[in-house]
Design a protein around this motif. Structure first.
Motif, short mmCIF file in Angstrom:
data_model
loop_
_atom_site.label_atom_id
_atom_site.label_comp_id
_atom_site.label_asym_id
_atom_site.label_seq_id
_atom_site.Cartn_x
_atom_site.Cartn_y
_atom_site.Cartn_z
N PHE A 373 0.85 -1.19 0.00
CA PHE A 373 0.00 0.00 0.00
C PHE A 373 0.88 1.24 0.00
O PHE A 373 2.04 1.21 0.42
CB PHE A 373 -0.90 0.04 1.24
CG PHE A 373 -2.06 -0.92 1.19
CD1 PHE A 373 -3.33 -0.45 0.91
CD2 PHE A 373 -1.87 -2.27 1.43
CE1 PHE A 373 -4.40 -1.33 0.87
CE2 PHE A 373 -2.94 -3.15 1.39
CZ PHE A 373 -4.21 -2.68 1.10
N SER A 384 -4.28 9.56 2.35
CA SER A 384 -4.99 8.51 1.64
C SER A 384 -4.16 7.24 1.70
O SER A 384 -2.93 7.29 1.76
CB SER A 384 -5.25 8.90 0.18
OG SER A 384 -4.03 8.97 -0.54
N GLU A 386 -3.91 3.53 -0.30
CA GLU A 386 -4.42 2.81 -1.46
C GLU A 386 -3.45 1.72 -1.87
O GLU A 386 -2.23 1.84 -1.68
CB GLU A 386 -4.63 3.77 -2.63
CG GLU A 386 -3.40 4.56 -3.01
CD GLU A 386 -3.71 5.69 -3.98
OE1 GLU A 386 -2.99 5.76 -4.99
OE2 GLU A 386 -4.63 6.48 -3.72
N ARG A 393 -8.67 -2.56 -0.85
CA ARG A 393 -9.36 -1.52 -0.08
C ARG A 393 -8.55 -0.23 -0.09
O ARG A 393 -7.35 -0.22 0.09
CB ARG A 393 -9.57 -1.99 1.35
CG ARG A 393 -10.46 -3.22 1.45
CD ARG A 393 -10.35 -3.87 2.81
NE ARG A 393 -11.20 -5.04 2.90
CZ ARG A 393 -11.11 -5.95 3.84
NH1 ARG A 393 -10.19 -5.82 4.79
NH2 ARG A 393 -11.92 -7.00 3.85
N ARG A 394 -9.27 0.89 -0.28
CA ARG A 394 -8.63 2.19 -0.29
C ARG A 394 -9.56 3.19 0.37
O ARG A 394 -10.78 3.00 0.44
CB ARG A 394 -8.32 2.63 -1.72
CG ARG A 394 -9.55 2.86 -2.60
CD ARG A 394 -9.14 3.09 -4.04
NE ARG A 394 -8.57 1.88 -4.63
CZ ARG A 394 -7.55 1.88 -5.48
NH1 ARG A 394 -6.97 3.03 -5.82
NH2 ARG A 394 -7.09 0.76 -5.97
N SER A 395 -8.97 4.25 0.90
CA SER A 395 -9.80 5.26 1.54
C SER A 395 -9.01 6.54 1.72
O SER A 395 -7.78 6.52 1.80
CB SER A 395 -10.29 4.76 2.91
OG SER A 395 -11.13 5.73 3.53
#
Length: 461
Positions: A373, A384, A386, A393-395
């Motif tokens: 990530f 962020s 990612e 999953r990313r946010s």
């Protein structure tokens, strides 16, 4: 708001006009008006009409039906933001004795209350509201058709309950509260509960002949918060800008973002159509584009507002016929025409003016087990996370000001991200809702749940 035809290319303007011309002709609409919004203002207005030399402009009112629900939702969320109520509150807490009080305010906003779709006969859209003077007349003897909170079931009476809630907590009529708290601050001077000249007349077009019948324009009374309003493309263009960006005089950008977030479980048919309901807004998908807004209809009128936040383009389409053109498709196509012919030009990149040194130390590559990530500092005070490859999953995360961040979307929405230090103050790992992210895959120097095999990484023996 001033409208300018010069800021769109001639080919784009012609494509927009061509689309609404097809809609008016094939949909057999007495008249159809439309507007396109970009960069916070209306860039284009178009009209087609069956009366030569009498094309309506952006200031002619049409009835907008259930787009009214979005306005009502704004009033309810203002009460929430002021701390007057919580969306998890049952209606009974603030408006006792309705017979629908076990439904929460969030359920009513998202159409998951279990209430019936319509009020008892006679058909409320074509009869005077005086036939239903009390909330009990709107709900009927058996208001619930589904268990509360279990499924999406569109309910017009549900929004009548929300309108009554606003009246109870504000101590004033729904119409007066709406004018004072939303219409006047946003400059929506041609939006009203009763028609104001110039306004279109509503028509029913015969399905098998090119003849028309005038439709009655009833005052909906108690049902007004579900569908009473009249508006124009100019006013709804301003409203679309508000729904995209917020306005601190009415609702913050964060709250309108919440309005645009799915809040209702979808049925199988809705999954197939790409339709989801949010808090007073609909979400749909067309040609790979996510659109939010609302549609509306009442006898004699059709209306639709669609907004693509990613493209910063919105469209409004209004027509004065009971049935005819599929305005959701038309509005979606208008958004697509502009977004594809003249893609949004991103803002110029600029470095930040200040940087959090502790956050900068965390930027870069991290591993959740063996999944790679990247943690990046974003504009403002966020970060962020990612995946470096694939669709993991990313946010985005919002800074809490104490060295922790809260997830804003996806799997990590609401989850806490924090850096866990070693005794010497250096960072051991990141903790995200109990998931451990380390600088190396299963870093033997970090506190990895379950430990790391002391023999380390190795090949086949």
């Amino acid at each position: 708001m001033t409208t300018s035809q010069e800021e769109l290319l001639p080919g784009t303007r012609r494509a927009l006009l061509h689309r609404i011309a097809i809609a008016q002709a094939e949909g057999r609409a007495p008249s159809l008006v439309a507007a396109v919004v970009r960069d916070g203002r209306a860039l284009w207005h178009g009209a087609r009409t069956s009366v030569d030399g009498h094309a309506p402009d952006e200031n002619v009112q049409y009835r907008i039906g259930s787009i009214t629900k979005t306005f009502t939702a704004v009033l309810v969320l203002r009460l929430r933001d002021e701390g007057v109520l919580d969306l998890g509150d049952p209606l009974e807490k603030h408006l006792p004795g309705t017979g629908a009080g076990e439904a929460t305010i969030a359920d009513l906003l998202a159409h998951t209350s279990g209430l019936a779709a319509e009020s008892p006969a006679p058909w409320w859209e074509r009869t005077p509201g005086t036939l239903r003077p009390e909330l009990a007349d709107v709900l009927g003897k058996q208001p619930f058709v589904h268990p509360v909170g279990r499924r999406f079931h569109y309910s017009n009476p549900g929004y009548t309950m929300l309108g009554a809630l606003v009246e109870k907590l504000r101590g004033a009529a729904w119409e007066d509260v709406l004018r004072r708290e939303v219409l006047e601050p946003l400059g929506l001077n041609r939006t009203s509960a009763q028609p104001q000249a110039p306004h279109a007349g509503g028509w029913a077009v015969h399905p098998w002949a090119d003849v028309m019948l005038p439709e009655p324009a009833e005052d909906l009374g108690r049902m007004a918060p579900a569908g009473q309003l009249w508006s124009t493309t100019a006013d709804l263009a301003r409203f679309a800008v508000f729904l995209a960006k917020g306005d601190d005089r009415v609702l913050s950008a964060e709250t309108v973002r919440e309005m645009r977030t799915p809040a209702a479980a979808v049925e199988a048919a809705d999954v197939a159509s790409g339709y989801t309901y949010c808090l007073g807004m609909e979400m749909s998908h067309r040609n790979g584009r996510t659109l939010v807004g609302h549609s509306g209809s009442l006898p004699g009128f059709l209306a639709c507002l669609r907004l693509s936040v990613a493209d910063d383009v919105a469209a409004v389409v209004l027509a004065n016929c009971t049935s005819g053109p599929l305005l959701a498709d038309v509005a979606g196509d208008l958004v697509g025409i502009v977004a594809e012919a003249e893609p949004r030009i991103p803002e110029a990149w600029r470095p930040v003016t200040e940087v959090d040194a502790s956050a900068l130390e965390l930027a870069g590559q991290w591993y959740w087990g063996t999944h790679a990530f990247a943690l990046r500092l974003t504009a403002g005070e966020g970060v962020s996370l990612e995946p470096l490859s694939g669709n993991g999953r990313r946010s985005r995360f919002r800074s809490n000001g104490d060295g922790t961040w809260t997830g804003l979307e996806g799997y990590y929405a609401g989850e806490l991200l924090r850096a866990v230090p070693r005794p010497d103050g250096t960072v051991d790992h990141l903790d995200l809702g109990s998931f451990v992210f380390t600088r190396q895959p299963y870093d033997e120097t970090a506190s990895v749940p379950g430990g790391v095999d002391p023999e380390g990484w190795r090949g086949i023996r």
